[in-house]
Design a protein around this motif. Sequence first.
Motif, PDB file in Angstrom:
ATOM      1  N   CYS A  52       0.841  -1.192   0.000  1.00  0.00           N
ATOM      2  CA  CYS A  52       0.000   0.000   0.000  1.00  0.00           C
ATOM      3  C   CYS A  52       0.879   1.246   0.000  1.00  0.00           C
ATOM      4  O   CYS A  52       1.924   1.289   0.638  1.00  0.00           O
ATOM      5  CB  CYS A  52      -0.914   0.015   1.228  1.00  0.00           C
ATOM      6  SG  CYS A  52      -2.163  -1.288   1.238  1.00  0.00           S
ATOM      7  N   LYS A  56      -1.675  10.137  -3.350  1.00  0.00           N
ATOM      8  CA  LYS A  56      -2.256   8.984  -4.039  1.00  0.00           C
ATOM      9  C   LYS A  56      -3.184   8.259  -3.085  1.00  0.00           C
ATOM     10  O   LYS A  56      -2.986   7.105  -2.744  1.00  0.00           O
ATOM     11  CB  LYS A  56      -1.161   8.043  -4.543  1.00  0.00           C
ATOM     12  CG  LYS A  56      -0.160   8.688  -5.494  1.00  0.00           C
ATOM     13  CD  LYS A  56       0.936   7.701  -5.875  1.00  0.00           C
ATOM     14  CE  LYS A  56       1.958   8.331  -6.813  1.00  0.00           C
ATOM     15  NZ  LYS A  56       3.057   7.389  -7.147  1.00  0.00           N
ATOM     16  N   ILE A  81      -6.115   6.869  -3.073  1.00  0.00           N
ATOM     17  CA  ILE A  81      -6.768   5.603  -3.386  1.00  0.00           C
ATOM     18  C   ILE A  81      -5.796   4.437  -3.237  1.00  0.00           C
ATOM     19  O   ILE A  81      -6.192   3.308  -2.917  1.00  0.00           O
ATOM     20  CB  ILE A  81      -7.369   5.632  -4.814  1.00  0.00           C
ATOM     21  CG1 ILE A  81      -8.313   4.438  -5.029  1.00  0.00           C
ATOM     22  CG2 ILE A  81      -6.288   5.663  -5.868  1.00  0.00           C
ATOM     23  CD1 ILE A  81      -9.568   4.500  -4.212  1.00  0.00           C
ATOM     24  N   LEU A  82      -4.492   4.697  -3.443  1.00  0.00           N
ATOM     25  CA  LEU A  82      -3.486   3.637  -3.334  1.00  0.00           C
ATOM     26  C   LEU A  82      -3.052   3.402  -1.894  1.00  0.00           C
ATOM     27  O   LEU A  82      -2.260   2.496  -1.623  1.00  0.00           O
ATOM     28  CB  LEU A  82      -2.266   3.968  -4.193  1.00  0.00           C
ATOM     29  CG  LEU A  82      -2.508   4.126  -5.696  1.00  0.00           C
ATOM     30  CD1 LEU A  82      -1.180   4.288  -6.432  1.00  0.00           C
ATOM     31  CD2 LEU A  82      -3.282   2.938  -6.263  1.00  0.00           C
ATOM     32  N   ARG A 109      -7.703  -3.005  -2.004  1.00  0.00           N
ATOM     33  CA  ARG A 109      -8.887  -3.272  -2.815  1.00  0.00           C
ATOM     34  C   ARG A 109      -9.430  -4.647  -2.450  1.00  0.00           C
ATOM     35  O   ARG A 109      -8.732  -5.662  -2.560  1.00  0.00           O
ATOM     36  CB  ARG A 109      -8.545  -3.223  -4.300  1.00  0.00           C
ATOM     37  CG  ARG A 109      -9.758  -3.371  -5.225  1.00  0.00           C
ATOM     38  CD  ARG A 109     -10.715  -2.211  -5.051  1.00  0.00           C
ATOM     39  NE  ARG A 109     -11.800  -2.252  -6.036  1.00  0.00           N
ATOM     40  CZ  ARG A 109     -12.826  -1.409  -6.049  1.00  0.00           C
ATOM     41  NH1 ARG A 109     -12.893  -0.449  -5.116  1.00  0.00           N
ATOM     42  NH2 ARG A 109     -13.767  -1.489  -6.959  1.00  0.00           N
ATOM     43  N   ALA A 128      -3.182  -4.706  -3.598  1.00  0.00           N
ATOM     44  CA  ALA A 128      -2.586  -3.447  -3.170  1.00  0.00           C
ATOM     45  C   ALA A 128      -1.426  -3.114  -4.096  1.00  0.00           C
ATOM     46  O   ALA A 128      -0.718  -4.006  -4.571  1.00  0.00           O
ATOM     47  CB  ALA A 128      -2.087  -3.541  -1.726  1.00  0.00           C
ATOM     48  N   THR A 159     -12.559  -0.150  -1.532  1.00  0.00           N
ATOM     49  CA  THR A 159     -11.169   0.094  -1.164  1.00  0.00           C
ATOM     50  C   THR A 159     -11.127   0.576   0.278  1.00  0.00           C
ATOM     51  O   THR A 159     -11.705   1.609   0.613  1.00  0.00           O
ATOM     52  CB  THR A 159     -10.530   1.144  -2.097  1.00  0.00           C
ATOM     53  OG1 THR A 159     -10.688   0.729  -3.453  1.00  0.00           O
ATOM     54  CG2 THR A 159      -9.048   1.288  -1.790  1.00  0.00           C
ATOM     55  N   THR A 195     -11.405   5.674  -8.396  1.00  0.00           N
ATOM     56  CA  THR A 195     -11.300   4.458  -9.184  1.00  0.00           C
ATOM     57  C   THR A 195      -9.965   3.774  -8.917  1.00  0.00           C
ATOM     58  O   THR A 195      -8.899   4.352  -9.160  1.00  0.00           O
ATOM     59  CB  THR A 195     -11.416   4.766 -10.686  1.00  0.00           C
ATOM     60  OG1 THR A 195     -12.668   5.409 -10.931  1.00  0.00           O
ATOM     61  CG2 THR A 195     -11.333   3.493 -11.507  1.00  0.00           C
ATOM     62  N   TYR A 196     -10.035   2.568  -8.390  1.00  0.00           N
ATOM     63  CA  TYR A 196      -8.815   1.818  -8.142  1.00  0.00           C
ATOM     64  C   TYR A 196      -8.298   1.257  -9.463  1.00  0.00           C
ATOM     65  O   TYR A 196      -9.067   0.789 -10.295  1.00  0.00           O
ATOM     66  CB  TYR A 196      -9.069   0.678  -7.163  1.00  0.00           C
ATOM     67  CG  TYR A 196      -7.818   0.185  -6.476  1.00  0.00           C
ATOM     68  CD1 TYR A 196      -7.330   0.817  -5.348  1.00  0.00           C
ATOM     69  CD2 TYR A 196      -7.107  -0.903  -6.987  1.00  0.00           C
ATOM     70  CE1 TYR A 196      -6.171   0.382  -4.713  1.00  0.00           C
ATOM     71  CE2 TYR A 196      -5.949  -1.346  -6.371  1.00  0.00           C
ATOM     72  CZ  TYR A 196      -5.483  -0.700  -5.234  1.00  0.00           C
ATOM     73  OH  TYR A 196      -4.324  -1.117  -4.629  1.00  0.00           O
TER      74      TYR A 196
END
Length: 349
Positions: free
Chosen positions: A143, A149, A151-152, A156, A168, A189, A228-229
């Motif tokens: 991660c 960033k 979403i990261l 997920r 991840a 997520t 959006t992943y």
Amino acid sequence: MKFTASQADLSSALKTISRAISNGRTHKVLAGTLLTATTDGNLTLTGYDLELGITTVITASVETPGSIVIPHRLLSEITSRLDGALSVSVADGGDRCTIASTSGSYSLSCDAADDFPDLPTLEAATGASMALQGVLPAVLPACSSDESKAILQGVRVACNGAACSLAATDGHRMVMRSVDSDTPAMALTVPARAMALLREPVTVASDDAHVSFTAGDTTITSRILTGTYPNVTQLVPERFDYIATVDRVAFLRALERVAVIADSHNSVVKLSDGKLTAETETSSGAESIAFDGELPDIAANVHYLLDGVKGFTGSQLQIRANTSTTPVVLADPDDVVNIYLVMPVQVKS
């Protein structure tokens, strides 16, 4: 409100919810623990920083039911220092509360329970459970820690009623794991900080904005990351021109030794001609690696490789690659689902 509880139980519960306690700089009440005592002998403790919430329940002797918010740090530190054999009695009187044991008493400023925000209420799917504790140590290192960033910074989680997949990535490496689970279809997520708290099989529930994980008397509630992943499956090559098998533990120990040299420069190690090497202007290190198969010359961040190798438990590990500049995949032999992918780095010859 007035109750008496075991010092050990209360201290343990306060430690459990501590990860969800805010520093109180924006909302003073969030630096406190919400305690709710009910006539059925339950004492619920809640911590909530508006992103992560944790509740846990212990038994107590409740003389007067009610709720109060007590500063978490003071309550936790006082409770932990009391004699473990004693019970702790907490009573509130307006904006003051008293913590008493046979050895002494403490008076603290408290807040009304009405000032504490409500946690989202989620209904868990009947019988749905996940056993994630075995795969999370492999997933979480990938991660991102980059706040730009967002979403990261999460894991997920995608479930289909028979299995749940976890993925991840931080843009430099990616990990995918799958566990059997009867959790109904969902795709979301979850922040890594929430997932890192899961220590045993959990029941899961979610809505459009939040997810909760319940194990026994403790529930962890977290907001879901929006956005959006990335489709990480697209990163995995459909075929590999080179596949080599290596003793996993021997490879891990070699990486740990060479990392001593790599860390004094750029943390890059090279894998070429059966040797694992690292170089600086003044030092170098090399380890011979016994491979069954062939690989192209590969250079990569040694810590990314270490995280990947540590995420597997088998005696053998496969390294799959196509070229020196395309993704390298680590996996157990014959496993195409549970993988770790790392992007190589380009180095001067």
